[in-house]
Scaffold this active site. Structure first.
Site, mmCIF file in Angstrom:
data_model
loop_
_atom_site.group_PDB
_atom_site.id
_atom_site.type_symbol
_atom_site.label_atom_id
_atom_site.label_comp_id
_atom_site.label_asym_id
_atom_site.label_seq_id
_atom_site.Cartn_x
_atom_site.Cartn_y
_atom_site.Cartn_z
ATOM 1 N N CYS A 2 0.867 -1.169 0.000
ATOM 2 C CA CYS A 2 0.000 0.000 0.000
ATOM 3 C C CYS A 2 0.906 1.220 0.000
ATOM 4 O O CYS A 2 2.112 1.112 0.160
ATOM 5 C CB CYS A 2 -0.871 0.010 1.242
ATOM 6 S SG CYS A 2 -1.707 -1.543 1.556
ATOM 7 N N ARG A 27 1.882 1.045 -6.239
ATOM 8 C CA ARG A 27 2.158 0.156 -5.112
ATOM 9 C C ARG A 27 0.922 -0.602 -4.646
ATOM 10 O O ARG A 27 1.032 -1.548 -3.871
ATOM 11 C CB ARG A 27 2.661 0.976 -3.930
ATOM 12 C CG ARG A 27 3.907 1.667 -4.291
ATOM 13 C CD ARG A 27 4.687 2.032 -3.091
ATOM 14 N NE ARG A 27 6.067 2.014 -3.464
ATOM 15 C CZ ARG A 27 6.981 1.210 -2.953
ATOM 16 N NH1 ARG A 27 6.648 0.360 -2.015
ATOM 17 N NH2 ARG A 27 8.208 1.249 -3.355
ATOM 18 N N TRP A 74 -3.702 -2.064 -1.045
ATOM 19 C CA TRP A 74 -3.627 -3.394 -1.654
ATOM 20 C C TRP A 74 -4.172 -4.323 -0.576
ATOM 21 O O TRP A 74 -3.510 -4.557 0.434
ATOM 22 C CB TRP A 74 -2.178 -3.733 -1.993
ATOM 23 C CG TRP A 74 -1.996 -5.014 -2.754
ATOM 24 C CD1 TRP A 74 -2.036 -5.181 -4.106
ATOM 25 C CD2 TRP A 74 -1.706 -6.300 -2.211
ATOM 26 N NE1 TRP A 74 -1.794 -6.494 -4.425
ATOM 27 C CE2 TRP A 74 -1.598 -7.199 -3.288
ATOM 28 C CE3 TRP A 74 -1.553 -6.794 -0.908
ATOM 29 C CZ2 TRP A 74 -1.326 -8.559 -3.109
ATOM 30 C CZ3 TRP A 74 -1.284 -8.145 -0.730
ATOM 31 C CH2 TRP A 74 -1.171 -9.010 -1.833
ATOM 32 N N ASN A 100 0.279 0.495 6.455
ATOM 33 C CA ASN A 100 0.794 -0.539 5.553
ATOM 34 C C ASN A 100 1.302 -1.683 6.421
ATOM 35 O O ASN A 100 1.868 -1.434 7.491
ATOM 36 C CB ASN A 100 1.986 -0.026 4.744
ATOM 37 C CG ASN A 100 1.596 1.034 3.742
ATOM 38 O OD1 ASN A 100 0.426 1.301 3.529
ATOM 39 N ND2 ASN A 100 2.599 1.649 3.128
ATOM 40 N N GLY A 101 1.163 -2.909 5.932
ATOM 41 C CA GLY A 101 1.661 -4.051 6.708
ATOM 42 C C GLY A 101 0.490 -4.896 7.200
ATOM 43 O O GLY A 101 -0.646 -4.739 6.732
ATOM 44 N N GLU A 481 11.843 -16.327 -16.319
ATOM 45 C CA GLU A 481 11.504 -14.908 -16.279
ATOM 46 C C GLU A 481 10.527 -14.549 -17.408
ATOM 47 O O GLU A 481 9.581 -13.788 -17.195
ATOM 48 C CB GLU A 481 12.798 -14.084 -16.355
ATOM 49 C CG GLU A 481 12.620 -12.591 -16.405
ATOM 50 C CD GLU A 481 11.902 -11.987 -15.196
ATOM 51 O OE1 GLU A 481 11.641 -12.695 -14.208
ATOM 52 O OE2 GLU A 481 11.580 -10.792 -15.271
ATOM 53 N N LYS A 485 6.835 -12.989 -16.773
ATOM 54 C CA LYS A 485 6.393 -11.712 -17.371
ATOM 55 C C LYS A 485 5.059 -11.913 -18.082
ATOM 56 O O LYS A 485 4.158 -11.109 -17.938
ATOM 57 C CB LYS A 485 7.418 -11.174 -18.377
ATOM 58 C CG LYS A 485 8.681 -10.602 -17.812
ATOM 59 C CD LYS A 485 8.528 -9.295 -17.073
ATOM 60 C CE LYS A 485 8.268 -9.497 -15.629
ATOM 61 N NZ LYS A 485 9.346 -9.624 -14.711
ATOM 62 N N GLU A 488 2.068 -12.625 -15.511
ATOM 63 C CA GLU A 488 1.640 -11.581 -14.571
ATOM 64 C C GLU A 488 0.944 -10.409 -15.237
ATOM 65 O O GLU A 488 0.108 -9.778 -14.615
ATOM 66 C CB GLU A 488 2.794 -11.116 -13.674
ATOM 67 C CG GLU A 488 3.903 -10.397 -14.357
ATOM 68 C CD GLU A 488 5.050 -10.080 -13.401
ATOM 69 O OE1 GLU A 488 4.843 -10.005 -12.191
ATOM 70 O OE2 GLU A 488 6.177 -9.901 -13.894
ATOM 71 N N HIS A 504 10.545 -35.034 -19.656
ATOM 72 C CA HIS A 504 10.175 -35.742 -18.425
ATOM 73 C C HIS A 504 8.765 -35.358 -17.959
ATOM 74 O O HIS A 504 8.428 -35.573 -16.794
ATOM 75 C CB HIS A 504 11.198 -35.450 -17.325
ATOM 76 C CG HIS A 504 12.581 -35.904 -17.690
ATOM 77 N ND1 HIS A 504 12.932 -37.238 -17.759
ATOM 78 C CD2 HIS A 504 13.691 -35.212 -18.054
ATOM 79 C CE1 HIS A 504 14.202 -37.342 -18.131
ATOM 80 N NE2 HIS A 504 14.681 -36.119 -18.315
ATOM 81 N N LYS A 603 3.554 -3.427 -6.552
ATOM 82 C CA LYS A 603 5.006 -3.289 -6.503
ATOM 83 C C LYS A 603 5.423 -3.373 -5.047
ATOM 84 O O LYS A 603 4.764 -2.797 -4.185
ATOM 85 C CB LYS A 603 5.352 -1.910 -7.077
ATOM 86 C CG LYS A 603 6.792 -1.738 -7.461
ATOM 87 C CD LYS A 603 7.048 -2.306 -8.820
ATOM 88 C CE LYS A 603 8.493 -2.204 -9.228
ATOM 89 N NZ LYS A 603 8.809 -3.221 -10.244
HETATM 90 C C1 F6R Z 1 7.840 -9.658 -11.150
HETATM 91 C C2 F6R Z 1 8.172 -8.911 -9.962
HETATM 92 C C3 F6R Z 1 8.250 -9.630 -8.668
HETATM 93 C C4 F6R Z 1 9.431 -9.101 -7.848
HETATM 94 C C5 F6R Z 1 9.422 -9.715 -6.438
HETATM 95 C C6 F6R Z 1 10.627 -9.284 -5.628
HETATM 96 O O1 F6R Z 1 7.812 -8.846 -12.281
HETATM 97 O O2 F6R Z 1 8.371 -7.728 -10.016
HETATM 98 O O3 F6R Z 1 8.338 -11.000 -8.849
HETATM 99 O O4 F6R Z 1 10.614 -9.409 -8.510
HETATM 100 O O5 F6R Z 1 8.254 -9.339 -5.773
HETATM 101 O O6 F6R Z 1 10.678 -7.904 -5.504
HETATM 102 P P1 F6R Z 1 12.003 -7.164 -5.074
HETATM 103 O O7 F6R Z 1 12.985 -7.340 -6.153
HETATM 104 O O8 F6R Z 1 11.587 -5.736 -4.895
HETATM 105 O O9 F6R Z 1 12.450 -7.792 -3.801
#
Ligand code: F6R
Length: 608
Positions: A2, A27, A74, A100-101, A481, A485, A488, A504, A603
């Site tokens: 948040c 966020r 969030w 937040n938290g 990765e 991408k 998500e 396998h 984020k």
């Molecule tokens: C995917 C993504 C997440 C972050 C993960 C770790 O696109 O952004 O998987 O990589 O939440 O976040 P950080 O790097 O901030 O610890």
């Protein structure tokens, strides 16, 4: 996850809060709200949905005040609806807070408070804190906040205002970031520097356990026993421009396209051509300490974990040190083994990911030296690590991490090179790698020229329901990765696998409807990967191959070939990942997805 913002000063707080919330919206974006003090008590406006909705609500039903707090949410406890949006008030309606938290003992606290006659208006864990403060004794708001927090288990970044003390914001943090913005006769509080940058570059990062009192006359930082603490004032090192779209349709696209520059920025000042090594002053490791390293443990989550997997190859290859890469969320609950000579590396874009932070603390407690590979300057992981490497990729706003990933890879190569040179990697090899690193930004720029081709491909695959990403060696993590991408931001189910593992199990999924993306740059496993392509071809799968110049023409075997520039094999993930980022982006846009605000994500995951 948040976002918190607060303002106290001579201006009307509401426009400042709205501007801050808009910057924090990446966020968390379930709901938004503000509360202000204006001599007539606490006035709050909040609703489910985006900050734009809140702006419109405030247009219809304005509030004014020179002291206020705001929040974007969030959801964790309670659905994202109007009621559960922050700020939350106590029974008297004279105290408001944003949080937040997660308050882990919220159920117990709630039951006790309800028994004592408190009336709850929401399903959130946060509301319990408002009632706890209402009940707490103390001559000042900060004393009451400190007393109430004494009953709380869990994590918080919190900002509180009360009618009894107009013109004062009390903030506190444990496990969730809070900073103060120091202006000229005005002060801000926020969970993230981006929310204060329009008003000041001077910030004070609070430590875990800090409580701060902010008024138009200044600020004080206190510890849990209300003793005053000294905290440094830092400068934010980037500009508002970094927070703007700059003509791009989405932050994700902007950040993908910035990668030539961000890679250059991670390298800046760190390449020593004559010595054939890297300058990493922030590591705080002596040569004797480097010589004593027996193993490296990497801790990370998500995309950063994928970077760690690439880092394993790189460090083992260059420095000959065994590396294990751990999901931080799993590591932190395992028995911590005290293995002498262990170096732990926490990788985190935000530097605030709760699982990574706690895993780092567990490793530290078990006696390990801990380094942080972090993008956000002043973040908790950066401050708690013994040393580290800043990525200098600039603020990453897109929820899906892109430029941070490539900068993490660069930082890991620099670290591998540095450790390697400390431990016997010949200077000639070091120099060769330094030359290749110096050429990387140009190779990234050339790789980005694939965008138009990738966009056309996205048109063909936008309706896929599943996708498989396959790679080997240092490009297996790139397959993971690429799949992450895609899933998500486009919500297409995608899996990453080591190419040879396909036979396998996952090979059972292959048919004409299954796009299979192969990572096949020129390296020692290239011919093996081509054999894996044959296996998919034989079963009618549709193949997109990311190869590198000099691999030859694979079009007889694959449906589409995307060719990245040739590079040293260890550096190839930095290039092969780019078409996968672009593919996910363009597919998501074609499907009408909200690329910068993918559903359910946020984020910086500051909850467990
Ligand atoms: C995917 C993504 C997440 C972050 C993960 C770790 O696109 O952004 O998987 O990589 O939440 O976040 P950080 O790097 O901030 O610890």
């Amino acid at each position: 996850m948040c976002g918190i913002v607060g303002y106290v000063g001579p201006k009307n707080a509401v426009p400042v809060l709205l501007e801050g919330l808009a910057r924090l919206e990446y966020r968390g974006y379930d709901s938004a709200g503000v509360a202000v003090l204006n001599g007539r008590g606490v006035e709050a406006r909040k609703l489910a949905g985006r900050v734009q909705g809140l702006r419109e609500l405030l247009g219809r039903s304005p509030v004014h005040g020179r002291c206020g707090i705001g929040h974007t949410r969030w959801a964790t406890h309670g659905a994202p609806n109007d009621r559960n949006a922050h700020p939350h008030l106590d029974c008297t309606g004279t105290l408001a807070l944003v949080h937040n938290g997660i308050i882990e003992n919220a159920d117990v606290l709630r039951a006790r408070l309800a028994q004592q006659g408190h009336r709850f208006a929401t399903e959130t864990d946060t509301e319990t804190l408002a009632h706890l403060i209402e009940d707490s004794a103390g001559a000042t708001l900060e004393e009451r906040v400190i007393a109430a927090l004494g009953h709380v288990e869990g994590t918080y970044g919190v900002a509180v205002i009360a009618e009894t003390e107009p013109g004062k914001i009390v903030v506190a943090r444990r496990g969730s970031p809070v900073l103060l913005g120091v202006g000229d006769g005005e002060y801000l509080v926020a969970s993230d520097a981006s929310a204060v940058l329009a008003h000041t570059r001077s910030v004070v990062y609070l430590n875990d356990g800090d409580v701060a009192v902010v008024t138009p006359a200044g600020y004080r930082v206190l510890d849990r026993d209300a003793h005053e603490q000294d905290r440094a004032v830092d400068d934010i090192e980037w500009d508002l421009e970094a927070l703007a779209l700059g003509g791009y349709a989405h932050f994700m696209l902007k950040e993908i396209c910035e990668q030539s520059e961000t890679v250059r920025s991670t390298l800046r000042g760190r390449l020593l051509f004559t010595e054939g090594t890297a300058r990493l002053n922030g590591l705080n490791l002596t040569s004797a300490q480097c010589a004593r390293i027996r193993r490296i443990v990497v801790l990370a989550c998500g995309t950063s974990w994928h970077a760690g997997l690439v880092g394993r190859h790189v460090i083992e290859e260059l420095a000959g040190i065994p590396v294990s890469v751990e999901y931080a969320s799993e590591f932190r609950y395992r028995r911590q083994l005290r293995v002498p000579g262990t170096l732990t590396i926490a990788i985190s874009q935000s530097g605030e990911t709760a699982d990574t932070l706690e895993a780092l603390r567990a490793a530290k407690a078990a006696g390990s030296t801990v380094l942080g590979l972090v993008n956000v300057v002043g973040s908790t992981i950066a401050r708690e690590a013994d040393g580290g490497v800043y990525l200098h990729a600039g603020p990453e706003i897109g929820v899906a991490s892109t430029k941070a990933f490539t900068s993490q890879l660069v930082a890991l190569v620099l670290l591998g090179l540095y450790l390697g040179r400390q431990r016997g990697l010949p200077v000639e090899q070091g120099r060769h790698l330094v030359e290749q690193l110096a050429g990387l930004p140009d190779l990234v720029a050339r790789t980005l020229e694939l965008e138009r081709e990738v966009a056309q491909l996205a048109e063909r695959y936008a309706d896929a329901t599943n996708a498989l990403y396959l790679g080997r060696g240092v490009n297996f993590p790139v397959a993971l990765e690429g799949a992450l991408k895609l899933k998500e931001i486009s919500y297409i189910h995608a899996e990453g696998y080591p190419a040879a593992e396909m036979k396998h199990g996952p090979i059972a999924l292959i048919d004409a409807n299954m796009p299979v993306v192969f990572l096949a740059p020129k390296d020692e496993v290239y011919t093996k990967v081509v054999s894996n392509m044959q296996e998919v071809r034989a079963r009618g799968g549709r193949i997109i191959a990311v190869t590198s110049e000099g691999n030859g023409d694979l079009r007889h075997l694959v449906d589409h070939q995307l060719c990245v520039p040739a590079s040293a094999p260890l550096l190839s993930p930095l290039l092969t990942v780019i078409p996968l980022q672009l593919l996910a982006y363009h597919i998501a846009v074609r499907r009408g997805c909200d690329v910068d605000r993918p559903r359910n994500l946020a984020k910086s995951v500051t909850v467990e």
